[in-house]
Design a protein around this motif. Sequence first.
Motif, PDB file in Angstrom:
ATOM      1  N   ILE A 135      42.707  55.063  66.537  1.00 11.11           N
ATOM      2  CA  ILE A 135      42.857  55.573  67.905  1.00 11.11           C
ATOM      3  C   ILE A 135      43.458  54.497  68.804  1.00 11.11           C
ATOM      4  O   ILE A 135      44.398  54.763  69.562  1.00 11.11           O
ATOM      5  CB  ILE A 135      41.497  56.056  68.465  1.00 11.11           C
ATOM      6  N   MET A 136      42.943  53.295  68.725  1.00 14.42           N
ATOM      7  CA  MET A 136      43.448  52.213  69.576  1.00 14.42           C
ATOM      8  C   MET A 136      44.920  51.912  69.275  1.00 14.42           C
ATOM      9  O   MET A 136      45.712  51.673  70.184  1.00 14.42           O
ATOM     10  CB  MET A 136      42.611  50.944  69.402  1.00 14.42           C
ATOM     11  N   ASN A 137      45.316  51.964  68.002  1.00 17.17           N
ATOM     12  CA  ASN A 137      46.721  51.721  67.641  1.00 17.17           C
ATOM     13  C   ASN A 137      47.641  52.837  68.112  1.00 17.17           C
ATOM     14  O   ASN A 137      48.801  52.589  68.443  1.00 17.17           O
ATOM     15  CB  ASN A 137      46.857  51.517  66.131  1.00 17.17           C
ATOM     16  N   LEU A 138      47.139  54.073  68.143  1.00 16.38           N
ATOM     17  CA  LEU A 138      47.945  55.205  68.605  1.00 16.38           C
ATOM     18  C   LEU A 138      48.117  55.210  70.119  1.00 16.38           C
ATOM     19  O   LEU A 138      49.060  55.793  70.643  1.00 16.38           O
ATOM     20  CB  LEU A 138      47.301  56.531  68.184  1.00 16.38           C
ATOM     21  N   THR A 139      47.185  54.598  70.824  1.00 18.16           N
ATOM     22  CA  THR A 139      47.175  54.682  72.285  1.00 18.16           C
ATOM     23  C   THR A 139      47.370  53.311  72.917  1.00 18.16           C
ATOM     24  O   THR A 139      46.769  52.994  73.933  1.00 18.16           O
ATOM     25  CB  THR A 139      45.857  55.315  72.776  1.00 18.16           C
ATOM     26  N   LEU A 140      48.248  52.504  72.341  1.00 19.86           N
ATOM     27  CA  LEU A 140      48.466  51.146  72.839  1.00 19.86           C
ATOM     28  C   LEU A 140      48.962  51.107  74.280  1.00 19.86           C
ATOM     29  O   LEU A 140      48.702  50.161  75.008  1.00 19.86           O
ATOM     30  CB  LEU A 140      49.458  50.402  71.936  1.00 19.86           C
ATOM     31  N   GLU A 141      49.691  52.134  74.690  1.00 22.05           N
ATOM     32  CA  GLU A 141      50.290  52.126  76.030  1.00 22.05           C
ATOM     33  C   GLU A 141      49.819  53.273  76.911  1.00 22.05           C
ATOM     34  O   GLU A 141      50.326  53.449  78.011  1.00 22.05           O
ATOM     35  CB  GLU A 141      51.810  52.149  75.906  1.00 22.05           C
ATOM     36  N   GLU A 142      48.903  54.063  76.429  1.00 14.67           N
ATOM     37  CA  GLU A 142      48.471  55.226  77.189  1.00 14.67           C
ATOM     38  C   GLU A 142      46.951  55.339  77.184  1.00 14.67           C
ATOM     39  O   GLU A 142      46.297  54.915  76.249  1.00 14.67           O
ATOM     40  CB  GLU A 142      49.048  56.506  76.565  1.00 14.67           C
ATOM     41  N   LYS A 143      46.441  55.974  78.206  1.00 20.34           N
ATOM     42  CA  LYS A 143      45.010  56.267  78.251  1.00 20.34           C
ATOM     43  C   LYS A 143      44.706  57.431  77.310  1.00 20.34           C
ATOM     44  O   LYS A 143      45.575  58.258  77.035  1.00 20.34           O
ATOM     45  CB  LYS A 143      44.596  56.705  79.659  1.00 20.34           C
ATOM     46  N   GLU A 187      36.824  56.849  78.789  1.00 19.23           N
ATOM     47  CA  GLU A 187      38.272  56.698  78.912  1.00 19.23           C
ATOM     48  C   GLU A 187      38.649  55.377  78.272  1.00 19.23           C
ATOM     49  O   GLU A 187      38.023  54.346  78.549  1.00 19.23           O
ATOM     50  CB  GLU A 187      38.702  56.705  80.373  1.00 19.23           C
ATOM     51  N   TYR A 188      39.638  55.434  77.403  1.00 20.12           N
ATOM     52  CA  TYR A 188      40.183  54.221  76.822  1.00 20.12           C
ATOM     53  C   TYR A 188      41.360  53.801  77.687  1.00 20.12           C
ATOM     54  O   TYR A 188      42.313  54.551  77.877  1.00 20.12           O
ATOM     55  CB  TYR A 188      40.631  54.437  75.381  1.00 20.12           C
ATOM     56  N   GLN A 189      41.267  52.609  78.218  1.00 20.07           N
ATOM     57  CA  GLN A 189      42.324  52.035  79.058  1.00 20.07           C
ATOM     58  C   GLN A 189      42.983  50.915  78.276  1.00 20.07           C
ATOM     59  O   GLN A 189      42.351  49.888  78.033  1.00 20.07           O
ATOM     60  CB  GLN A 189      41.726  51.488  80.363  1.00 20.07           C
TER      61      GLN A 189
END
Length: 195
Positions: A135-143, A187-189
């Motif tokens: 998840i963190m790798n997929l959302t490197l630039e987005e919330k 929320e992942y920021q």
Amino acid sequence: FGFKDYALELPDYPSDIFYTDGLTSAEALYSNYQDLLQIHTFLEKKKIKSFCDLGAGIGRAKILFDSLNSSFQSYSLEFVQQRHKEGKRVHKENQLSHEEGFIQCNLLTDPIPKCECYFIYLPVGEVLIKTMEKIMNLTLEEKCLIIAIESHGDLLSYLEKTHRHLSLRDRIPLSAKRHTEFIHIYEYQPKDNPS
């Protein structure tokens, strides 16, 4: 919806990777429809475009969301073939759209779709750790949002202590008996995107 109960048929992995406390009954493994309905209402209000249930079992969330003609695409990822097939059977039997969202996969090794919201109902272990890395790798630039229901008493504390880029945004009361009384919405920021 007329499901068969495959809750006791565990994956080929050693069971301690998935269920360290022996909670393998249908009640422990499957999310309550009332709780899923509350999640659906939340997602619709937030105008989420995509949702992924990680370790979805028989795909209750996807079946319910598709039966409600959700405005968002939903994915149901499950490793156990019988659970995956049963969810697809019920989905097809009810003539619901978007069957392609049912994905049989190994959360340890297979990719997951990039979504705006992920639903996690897993105990802490190798599967959760690898899934969070993805998840963190997929959302490197987005919330993105992570909806978590405490499954075995260790998930929420793990998320809050280990993932400093997660912040609690909301809590929704649970109707099913679980380790906590709330559905937690984080929320992942991304660390390089303070907006």
